[in-house]
Scaffold this active site. Structure first.
Site, short mmCIF file in Angstrom:
data_model
loop_
_atom_site.label_atom_id
_atom_site.label_comp_id
_atom_site.label_asym_id
_atom_site.label_seq_id
_atom_site.Cartn_x
_atom_site.Cartn_y
_atom_site.Cartn_z
N SER A 132 9.08 1.69 -1.26
CA SER A 132 10.15 2.13 -2.16
C SER A 132 11.40 1.27 -2.00
O SER A 132 11.99 0.82 -2.98
CB SER A 132 10.49 3.60 -1.90
N SER A 133 11.81 1.05 -0.75
CA SER A 133 13.02 0.26 -0.53
C SER A 133 12.83 -1.19 -0.96
O SER A 133 13.80 -1.87 -1.32
CB SER A 133 13.47 0.34 0.93
N ASP A 182 14.99 -0.44 7.29
CA ASP A 182 14.13 -1.04 6.28
C ASP A 182 14.91 -1.94 5.34
O ASP A 182 14.46 -3.04 4.98
CB ASP A 182 13.42 0.04 5.47
N GLY A 221 3.79 3.49 5.27
CA GLY A 221 4.89 3.25 6.21
C GLY A 221 5.33 1.81 6.25
O GLY A 221 5.78 1.31 7.28
N LEU A 222 5.24 1.11 5.09
CA LEU A 222 5.61 -0.30 5.02
C LEU A 222 6.81 -0.53 4.11
O LEU A 222 7.08 -1.65 3.69
CB LEU A 222 4.41 -1.13 4.53
N PRO A 240 0.82 -1.22 0.00
CA PRO A 240 0.00 0.00 0.00
C PRO A 240 0.85 1.27 0.00
O PRO A 240 1.86 1.35 0.70
CB PRO A 240 -0.82 -0.12 1.30
N ARG A 241 0.43 2.24 -0.80
CA ARG A 241 1.17 3.50 -0.89
C ARG A 241 1.06 4.30 0.41
O ARG A 241 0.01 4.31 1.04
CB ARG A 241 0.62 4.36 -2.03
N GLN A 242 2.13 4.98 0.75
CA GLN A 242 2.17 5.91 1.89
C GLN A 242 1.67 5.25 3.17
O GLN A 242 1.05 5.90 4.01
CB GLN A 242 1.36 7.17 1.58
#
Length: 375
Positions: free
Chosen positions: A146-147, A191, A142-143, A138-140
């Protein structure tokens, strides 16, 4: 057979299928899962300690296929270049920002090339490929979406160029971090560590060690130590991030006593949590999870954390469950130490508020590594 053993078998079966496919087509497919910061964040950016686990529920997948020229393929959903109208374009950028995954793949290729040059690792110039990606993180939220794309892309490049044995495991998180630093993204090692190592990892970002080797001390733990009845709660309509910026780093660099002391306390929660996990002390674990969020709230303030993020924590706590952010906000970890009845109440409370509540499925460990990077 336990759930973890079944997952291990699945990983082995998947690796075997991938090897067969590569022999036929040269195609390489690698995944990197979302992550949950169990305890200690945000001390990871301040020479602290953390515990994280790899979340099997969501993952980014990168595919590398040999090709005549080197191509980076935009994702049709996450890298749109065509919109029905100007209003739709504005709506997209307002919720998803200006960048998708293409820039991450470009930067991953560039930093991989630089790393090999810096470490005298020979790679051929004519071994071209096409890179594409997909993600259900899910976008934005905090999971670490991107990384995850970055780590999966690097894994493909390691395999394509046959350099897995030349890049120590312990150095890979720092390489992944340098990809996002290349793009001006501010981030920490936590992360990338968990997405390289998988499973459950205790991390110590001791200042002296970080200065000496450019990374921390990473201790893989048995994922079976995690108790049941852990959930990830998130919203399909997250708050727009970046509206209010924190001055925490400036205060920390200035040596403000209260900030330094509070961050040291947050780091201690990870240390205490490691002991609680090993002892099976679920009550202490729940208390530490709650205290971790309370300290984050004290350090950053409600304006930075955001109303929706705080609301998710409050909904979880309304049924007596423990809660904290999975990362910097967007999703929260919920732990129900009282078991199934409390879990049922949690799901009901989340549904009432329109929040998703999914069981946290831990992905298996990928490596066993020591400080020097040996496997």
């Amino acid at each position: 057979m336990t759930n973890l053993e079944a997952e291990d078998d699945e990983v082995l079966a998947g690796a075997g299928a991938d090897l067969m496919q590569r022999k036929k087509t040269g195609k390489i497919i690698r995944k990197a899962h979302a992550r949950v910061g169990l305890l200690g964040n945000p001390s990871d950016g301040y020479y602290g300690k953390t515990i994280s686990f790899s979340l099997k529920n969501f993952a980014a997948t990168v595919t590398l296929t040999p090709s005549e020229t080197l191509r980076i393929v935009p994702h049709p959903e996450h890298d749109p270049s065509e919109f029905p109208s100007l209003r739709d374009l504005v709506g997209w950028t307002g919720t998803a920002g200006y960048y998708g995954g293409v820039r991450l793949l470009l930067a991953a290729c560039k930093r991989f090339h630089d790393y090999c040059a810096e470490h005298s690792i020979d790679i051929p110039d004519d071994s071209n490929f096409t890179l594409s990606y997909d993600t259900d993180i899910p976008r934005q939220a905090g999971l670490s979406g991107s990384s995850a794309i970055v780590c999966a892309a690097l894994s493909c490049l390691f395999e394509h160029y046959a350099v897995n044995d030349k890049i120590p495991i312990a150095e890979r998180p720092s390489l992944a971090l340098s990809v996002e630093e290349e793009l001006g993204i501010t981030a920490g090692l936590q992360d990338r560590v968990i997405q390289v190592y998988g499973g459950l990892v205790y991390m110590d970002f001791d200042r002296d060690v970080m200065t000496r080797i450019g990374g921390g001390i990473y201790e893989p733990m048995d994922p079976g130590l995690l108790p049941p009845h852990m959930y990830v709660v998130y919203s399909h309509n997250p708050e727009e991030s970046g509206k209010v910026h924190s001055n925490l780093r400036r205060r920390w660099i200035a040596g403000e006593t209260s900030v330094v002391d509070d961050l040291n306390q947050v780091a201690s929660f990870a240390e205490q949590g490691r002991t609680a996990l090993k002892n099976g002390d679920t009550q202490l674990l729940a208390a530490l999870i709650d205290r971790n969020f309370d300290y984050r709230r004290k350090l950053f303030g409600d304006a930075v954390l955001g109303c929706l993020n705080i609301k998710m924590v409050e909904v979880v706590r309304s049924v007596g469950a423990a809660s904290k952010f999975t990362g910097s906000g967007g999703a929260v970890l919920a732990f129900c130490p009282e078991g199934s009845s409390q879990s049922a109440k949690l799901k009901e409370a989340c549904a009432k508020e329109g929040f998703e509540c999914v069981p946290a499925i831990v992905a298996p460990s990928l490596v066993t590594a020591s400080l020097d990077g040996s496997e």
